[in-house]
Design a protein around this motif. Sequence first.
Motif, PDB file in Angstrom:
ATOM      1  N   TYR A  35      -6.594  -8.169  -0.407  1.00 60.60           N
ATOM      2  CA  TYR A  35      -5.470  -8.257  -1.601  1.00 60.60           C
ATOM      3  C   TYR A  35      -4.309  -7.092  -1.148  1.00 60.60           C
ATOM      4  O   TYR A  35      -4.550  -6.393  -0.340  1.00 60.60           O
ATOM      5  N   THR A  36      -3.187  -7.445  -1.918  1.00 58.98           N
ATOM      6  CA  THR A  36      -1.831  -6.617  -1.520  1.00 58.98           C
ATOM      7  C   THR A  36      -1.183  -6.683  -2.854  1.00 58.98           C
ATOM      8  O   THR A  36      -1.532  -7.270  -3.758  1.00 58.98           O
ATOM      9  N   LEU A  37      -0.125  -6.108  -2.773  1.00 62.12           N
ATOM     10  CA  LEU A  37       0.802  -5.891  -3.996  1.00 62.12           C
ATOM     11  C   LEU A  37       1.385  -7.330  -4.312  1.00 62.12           C
ATOM     12  O   LEU A  37       1.870  -7.903  -3.312  1.00 62.12           O
ATOM     13  N   GLY A  38       1.445  -7.569  -5.415  1.00 59.90           N
ATOM     14  CA  GLY A  38       1.880  -9.228  -5.788  1.00 59.90           C
ATOM     15  C   GLY A  38       3.440  -9.090  -5.873  1.00 59.90           C
ATOM     16  O   GLY A  38       3.971  -8.121  -5.763  1.00 59.90           O
ATOM     17  N   ASP A  39       3.879 -10.253  -5.525  1.00 59.89           N
ATOM     18  CA  ASP A  39       5.227 -10.466  -5.458  1.00 59.89           C
ATOM     19  C   ASP A  39       6.081 -10.209  -6.797  1.00 59.89           C
ATOM     20  O   ASP A  39       7.428 -10.404  -6.407  1.00 59.89           O
ATOM     21  N   SER A  40       5.221 -10.180  -7.689  1.00 60.97           N
ATOM     22  CA  SER A  40       6.236  -9.754  -9.090  1.00 60.97           C
ATOM     23  C   SER A  40       6.741  -8.413  -8.801  1.00 60.97           C
ATOM     24  O   SER A  40       7.807  -8.081  -9.650  1.00 60.97           O
ATOM     25  N   VAL A  41       6.365  -7.563  -7.854  1.00 59.42           N
ATOM     26  CA  VAL A  41       6.876  -6.166  -7.970  1.00 59.42           C
ATOM     27  C   VAL A  41       7.863  -6.347  -6.694  1.00 59.42           C
ATOM     28  O   VAL A  41       7.391  -6.568  -5.475  1.00 59.42           O
ATOM     29  N   ASP A  42       8.881  -6.056  -6.853  1.00 54.42           N
ATOM     30  CA  ASP A  42      10.028  -6.042  -6.093  1.00 54.42           C
ATOM     31  C   ASP A  42      10.022  -4.700  -5.112  1.00 54.42           C
ATOM     32  O   ASP A  42      10.548  -3.795  -5.622  1.00 54.42           O
TER      33      ASP A  42
END
Length: 166
Positions: free
Chosen positions: A118-125
């Motif tokens: 898992y990684t930081l979601g793309d809703s976070v710029d």
Amino acid sequence: MGKNTLATTEKATMTAIRPLTVSDHSEVMKIVETLPEWFDSTARQKSIPMDLKHQKGFVALIKDIAVGFITLYVADGKLHIGWLGVRKDFHRQGVGTQLLQKAEEQATALGFGELITYTLGDSVDYKPYELTRKFYFRSGFQVYLRKQTDNPGCTEELWISKRINP
């Protein structure tokens, strides 16, 4: 030139990948410390040092100098990537791809049909993790779960997987 320096011409062309050992932990942590954009203080000071004691993995070496690492663990009957890091001066030179390929080989050898992380979601710029997602997607990973969290540093987790032919 000292043991911990590499000339530009020596970059990823001579990468060796071998199993991660306890003696590699300090070199891995040196890599981690140079990547604060990807590894926050909790990861650098607590999570990664603890996980290194319990996760298997591989280290990428050029002339016996660690330039990257990947850790793996089993959970819920699946092989997971715990941590993956490559020295900044070796980004975009194939080191991460080689480490990922080694993890896929390990998944196959152990009979796992997929590799998960898992990684930081793309809703976070956030540019560093935009690059991370691109790396995984180019490598054949696909999103299977988006999860909102109460972690202010990671408000959305993007769970991704890649099918492996066991």
